[in-house]
Design an enzyme around this catalytic site. Structure first.
Site, PDB file in Angstrom:
ATOM      1  N   GLU A   1      19.165   8.034 -29.056  1.00  0.00           N
ATOM      2  CA  GLU A   1      18.261   8.312 -27.928  1.00  0.00           C
ATOM      3  C   GLU A   1      18.807   9.360 -26.957  1.00  0.00           C
ATOM      4  OE1 GLU A   1      19.025   5.221 -28.983  1.00  0.00           O
ATOM      5  OE2 GLU A   1      17.086   4.508 -29.739  1.00  0.00           O
TER       6      GLU A   1
ATOM      7  N   GLU B   1       9.313  10.470 -18.081  1.00  0.00           N
ATOM      8  CA  GLU B   1      10.647   9.837 -18.063  1.00  0.00           C
ATOM      9  C   GLU B   1      11.720  10.838 -18.524  1.00  0.00           C
ATOM     10  OE1 GLU B   1      12.543   6.435 -20.495  1.00  0.00           O
ATOM     11  OE2 GLU B   1      11.337   5.356 -19.021  1.00  0.00           O
TER      12      GLU B   1
ATOM     13  N   HIS C   1      18.591  -4.956 -29.610  1.00  0.00           N
ATOM     14  CA  HIS C   1      18.107  -4.202 -30.771  1.00  0.00           C
ATOM     15  C   HIS C   1      18.742  -2.831 -30.969  1.00  0.00           C
ATOM     16  CE1 HIS C   1      15.787  -2.224 -27.598  1.00  0.00           C
ATOM     17  NE2 HIS C   1      15.622  -1.226 -28.436  1.00  0.00           N
TER      18      HIS C   1
ATOM     19  N   ASP D   1      12.690   8.865 -25.110  1.00  0.00           N
ATOM     20  CA  ASP D   1      13.806   9.275 -25.963  1.00  0.00           C
ATOM     21  C   ASP D   1      13.716   8.801 -27.408  1.00  0.00           C
ATOM     22  OD1 ASP D   1      14.222   6.565 -25.771  1.00  0.00           O
ATOM     23  OD2 ASP D   1      15.804   6.731 -24.267  1.00  0.00           O
TER      24      ASP D   1
ATOM     25  N   HIS E   1      13.605  -8.660 -32.365  1.00  0.00           N
ATOM     26  CA  HIS E   1      13.073  -7.367 -32.819  1.00  0.00           C
ATOM     27  C   HIS E   1      12.933  -7.402 -34.346  1.00  0.00           C
ATOM     28  CE1 HIS E   1      12.910  -3.062 -33.591  1.00  0.00           C
ATOM     29  NE2 HIS E   1      12.851  -2.815 -32.293  1.00  0.00           N
TER      30      HIS E   1
ATOM     31  N   ARG F   1      20.744   0.402 -32.039  1.00  0.00           N
ATOM     32  CA  ARG F   1      21.452   0.751 -33.272  1.00  0.00           C
ATOM     33  C   ARG F   1      22.970   0.688 -33.110  1.00  0.00           C
ATOM     34  NH1 ARG F   1      17.943   3.809 -37.180  1.00  0.00           N
ATOM     35  NH2 ARG F   1      15.941   3.477 -36.206  1.00  0.00           N
TER      36      ARG F   1
HETATM   37  C1  UD1 Z   1      13.108   2.580 -31.663  1.00  0.00           C
HETATM   38  C2  UD1 Z   1      13.649   3.653 -30.723  1.00  0.00           C
HETATM   39  C3  UD1 Z   1      14.424   3.026 -29.586  1.00  0.00           C
HETATM   40  C4  UD1 Z   1      13.621   1.969 -28.870  1.00  0.00           C
HETATM   41  C5  UD1 Z   1      13.058   0.981 -29.863  1.00  0.00           C
HETATM   42  C6  UD1 Z   1      12.111   0.073 -29.158  1.00  0.00           C
HETATM   43  C7  UD1 Z   1      14.200   5.672 -31.992  1.00  0.00           C
HETATM   44  C8  UD1 Z   1      15.257   6.443 -32.651  1.00  0.00           C
HETATM   45  N1  UD1 Z   1      14.576   4.517 -31.445  1.00  0.00           N
HETATM   46  O1  UD1 Z   1      14.225   1.986 -32.274  1.00  0.00           O
HETATM   47  O2  UD1 Z   1      14.779   4.022 -28.651  1.00  0.00           O
HETATM   48  O3  UD1 Z   1      14.465   1.304 -27.981  1.00  0.00           O
HETATM   49  O4  UD1 Z   1      12.349   1.680 -30.896  1.00  0.00           O
HETATM   50  O5  UD1 Z   1      11.806  -1.054 -29.886  1.00  0.00           O
HETATM   51  O6  UD1 Z   1      13.068   6.096 -31.961  1.00  0.00           O
HETATM   52  N2  UD1 Z   1       9.854  -2.721 -37.397  1.00  0.00           N
HETATM   53  C9  UD1 Z   1       8.786  -3.459 -37.856  1.00  0.00           C
HETATM   54  N3  UD1 Z   1       7.683  -3.566 -37.074  1.00  0.00           N
HETATM   55  C10 UD1 Z   1       7.595  -2.998 -35.837  1.00  0.00           C
HETATM   56  C11 UD1 Z   1       8.690  -2.272 -35.368  1.00  0.00           C
HETATM   57  C12 UD1 Z   1       9.812  -2.123 -36.161  1.00  0.00           C
HETATM   58  O7  UD1 Z   1       8.822  -4.009 -38.935  1.00  0.00           O
HETATM   59  O8  UD1 Z   1       6.553  -3.148 -35.166  1.00  0.00           O
HETATM   60  C13 UD1 Z   1      11.059  -2.599 -38.244  1.00  0.00           C
HETATM   61  C14 UD1 Z   1      10.812  -1.656 -39.452  1.00  0.00           C
HETATM   62  O9  UD1 Z   1      11.527  -2.126 -40.540  1.00  0.00           O
HETATM   63  C15 UD1 Z   1      11.404  -0.340 -38.948  1.00  0.00           C
HETATM   64  C16 UD1 Z   1      12.593  -0.836 -38.137  1.00  0.00           C
HETATM   65  O10 UD1 Z   1      12.140  -2.017 -37.496  1.00  0.00           O
HETATM   66  O11 UD1 Z   1      11.753   0.529 -39.994  1.00  0.00           O
HETATM   67  C17 UD1 Z   1      13.154   0.128 -37.126  1.00  0.00           C
HETATM   68  O12 UD1 Z   1      12.165   0.604 -36.208  1.00  0.00           O
HETATM   69  P1  UD1 Z   1      12.383   1.986 -35.464  1.00  0.00           P
HETATM   70  O13 UD1 Z   1      11.258   2.215 -34.526  1.00  0.00           O
HETATM   71  O14 UD1 Z   1      12.669   3.071 -36.440  1.00  0.00           O
HETATM   72  O15 UD1 Z   1      13.752   1.825 -34.705  1.00  0.00           O
HETATM   73  P2  UD1 Z   1      14.218   0.962 -33.468  1.00  0.00           P
HETATM   74  O16 UD1 Z   1      15.629   0.639 -33.684  1.00  0.00           O
HETATM   75  O17 UD1 Z   1      13.250  -0.125 -33.204  1.00  0.00           O
HETATM   76  N1  UDP Z   2       8.856  -6.233 -24.476  1.00  0.00           N
HETATM   77  C1  UDP Z   2       7.714  -6.882 -24.943  1.00  0.00           C
HETATM   78  N2  UDP Z   2       7.864  -7.929 -25.803  1.00  0.00           N
HETATM   79  C2  UDP Z   2       9.074  -8.353 -26.236  1.00  0.00           C
HETATM   80  C3  UDP Z   2      10.234  -7.658 -25.799  1.00  0.00           C
HETATM   81  C4  UDP Z   2      10.083  -6.587 -24.923  1.00  0.00           C
HETATM   82  O1  UDP Z   2       6.595  -6.540 -24.563  1.00  0.00           O
HETATM   83  O2  UDP Z   2       9.132  -9.309 -27.013  1.00  0.00           O
HETATM   84  C5  UDP Z   2       8.681  -5.067 -23.572  1.00  0.00           C
HETATM   85  C6  UDP Z   2       9.551  -5.018 -22.332  1.00  0.00           C
HETATM   86  O3  UDP Z   2       8.928  -5.661 -21.237  1.00  0.00           O
HETATM   87  C7  UDP Z   2       9.701  -3.540 -22.095  1.00  0.00           C
HETATM   88  C8  UDP Z   2       9.679  -2.957 -23.480  1.00  0.00           C
HETATM   89  O4  UDP Z   2       9.061  -3.939 -24.307  1.00  0.00           O
HETATM   90  O5  UDP Z   2       8.588  -3.010 -21.398  1.00  0.00           O
HETATM   91  C9  UDP Z   2      11.070  -2.647 -23.938  1.00  0.00           C
HETATM   92  O6  UDP Z   2      11.058  -2.376 -25.292  1.00  0.00           O
HETATM   93  P1  UDP Z   2      12.384  -2.310 -26.134  1.00  0.00           P
HETATM   94  O7  UDP Z   2      13.411  -3.182 -25.521  1.00  0.00           O
HETATM   95  O8  UDP Z   2      11.961  -2.573 -27.546  1.00  0.00           O
HETATM   96  O9  UDP Z   2      12.772  -0.776 -26.042  1.00  0.00           O
HETATM   97  P2  UDP Z   2      13.651   0.080 -25.021  1.00  0.00           P
HETATM   98  O10 UDP Z   2      13.087  -0.113 -23.661  1.00  0.00           O
HETATM   99  O11 UDP Z   2      15.055  -0.382 -25.169  1.00  0.00           O
HETATM  100  O12 UDP Z   2      13.496   1.465 -25.518  1.00  0.00           O
END
Ligand code: UD1
Ligand code: UDP
Length: 369
Positions: free
Chosen positions: A133, A119, A207, A97, A240, A209
């Site tokens: 999502e 999924e 984490h 998602d 995060h 939104r």
């Molecule tokens: C995204 C997904 C969410 C998922 C999450 C997992 C969407 C809309 N949402 O949300 O479903 O649960 O990822 O983590 O796709 N950033 C870094 N380094 C990283 C990752 C993120 O710096 O490795 C920071 C950046 O500033 C980035 C921000 O986090 O712009 C947001 O990341 P983004 O993937 O857009 O959104 P999530 O809220 O993490």
């Molecule tokens: N996870 C990880 N390291 C972390 C936190 C989470 O490897 O520090 C793994 C966790 O086991 C799961 C996945 O990341 O498999 C979940 O990711 P996240 O919570 O970012 O996203 P969501 O599942 O909510 O989309």
């Protein structure tokens, strides 16, 4: 001729759940596997690729600090377009998602390429929870041709959405396949040096939104109150990197004893940390599906979940985001031993570790038609 399957993903959870599928495709002679990463999450995605030794064929490298959903959407669509045009895969696979998943599906649709959704069928039926999502997965399901539903309930959701039954395969969730590999290791993270070996560990992640701001404040307050009340608890919180999360976490947990903020863990460390925890507090999706395999109760820090199967077995408890309700659930876990123990011995309702094989089999059948 080999059939070309292009797996497209961009975030940590997609990579963890697609890794077993990519490995399965690579092991079968009938398929040519092409991996495209959007790198929507640069560092967290790279951590997963390294663990599972996946070398992408294409890297769109699109992440920007604090990216907006619209920016993300347009960058994925524009950068993916020439790759789809050049490679012309028989099927693309997307997962779950995220914005990467929805936009990659849209891109494939524009090229009239078949889409397999791994999924598929999770639903809250609430447009804004989780945001964005819930609509990402509904829109991806709208565009897909083949549906890998993790559970019977997700299949039912797809049927309710007027998807034809013959396009749906119930596979289990691929995260259970991944767990069988990652949990072969121990937990050896440096945070252990800061902790009392006798304490009970609580693993926290947060984490979403829709939890930014006041809900996150209430969640973090409950964690602070919890460690004040239960001196035997120590919290490990891999924060995060989203700036909205990081700022609030570092501000609120500054100088609070027995709450350890760490960088995101690699998935081997994380799964083994789950294994050693007394319980977990999280608003994550994937963690809800992993915890039953490890027998760890999760207090789900959300108002709704698209994964209600674990609520029925009790291993997940939906506690919302209000301090008082979260603390009441903590009290129950800490004071009612019989209740705690009844939660820890359960089968995983989300999968049996064979999902990737079922997905590869179904792709083979689909491409023979
Ligand atoms: C995204 C997904 C969410 C998922 C999450 C997992 C969407 C809309 N949402 O949300 O479903 O649960 O990822 O983590 O796709 N950033 C870094 N380094 C990283 C990752 C993120 O710096 O490795 C920071 C950046 O500033 C980035 C921000 O986090 O712009 C947001 O990341 P983004 O993937 O857009 O959104 P999530 O809220 O993490
Ligand atoms: N996870 C990880 N390291 C972390 C936190 C989470 O490897 O520090 C793994 C966790 O086991 C799961 C996945 O990341 O498999 C979940 O990711 P996240 O919570 O970012 O996203 P969501 O599942 O909510 O989309």
């Amino acid at each position: 001729m080999k059939k070309k399957i292009m797996s497209i993903f961009g975030t940590r959870p997609e990579a963890i759940k697609m890794a077993p599928v990519v490995k399965e495709l690579e092991n079968r002679d009938e398929f040519e596997s092409v991996v495209v990463i959007t790198a929507q999450q640069r560092e967290m995605l790279d951590q997963v690729l390294e663990v599972f030794e996946i070398i992408p064929d294409y890297d769109l490298d699109i992440m920007q600090p604090n990216q907006t959903l619209s920016e993300l959407t347009s960058r994925v669509l524009v950068k993916l377009d020439p790759i789809l045009a050049k490679e012309q895969p028989d099927v693309i696979l997307v997962h779950g998602d995220t914005t990467t998943s929805f936009v990659a599906s849209l891109g494939a649709f524009y090229h009239q390429i078949s889409i397999g959704h791994v999924e598929a069928g999770l639903r809250t039926w609430d447009k804004y929870a989780p945001f964005p999502e819930e609509m990402n997965r509904q829109m991806t399901d709208c565009l897909s041709d083949l549906y890998f539903a993790p559970t019977e309930l997700s299949k039912k959701n797809l049927l309710t959405s007027n998807i034809k039954e013959e396009k749906i395969i119930v596979t289990g969730n691929t995260v259970v396949d991944a767990l069988s590999e990652t949990t072969l290791h121990g937990f050896n993270h440096p945070v252990m040096e800061e902790m009392n070996p006798a304490s009970k560990k609580v693993l926290l992640t947060c984490h979403r939104r829709e939890n930014f701001g006041e809900p996150m404040k209430q969640i973090f307050t409950s964690v602070i109150e919890m460690v004040k009340k239960y001196k035997e608890l120590e919290v490990i919180y891999p924060v995060h990197p989203n700036p909205n999360v990081k700022a609030q976490a570092t501000e609120m947990f500054k100088n609070i004893e027995r709450i350890h903020l760490v960088e995101p863990m690699d998935v081997i460390d994380f799964h083994n940390c789950m294994k050693e925890s007394y319980f977990i507090m999280s608003d994550s999706g994937g963690i809800q599906e992993e915890a039953p395999s490890l027998g760890k109760p999760v207090l789900v820090l959300r108002e709704v979940t698209e994964r209600p199967e674990g609520l029925e077995t009790g291993i997940l408890k939906l506690v919302g985001t209000k301090t008082e309700t979260i603390l009441a659930a903590v009290d129950e876990l800490m004071t009612n031993k019989e209740y705690y123990q009844s939660l820890t011995k359960q089968d995983n309702p989300y999968g049996d570790g064979q999902a990737s094989k079922r997905i590869a089999d179904a792709l083979g059948d689909y491409l023979k038609k």
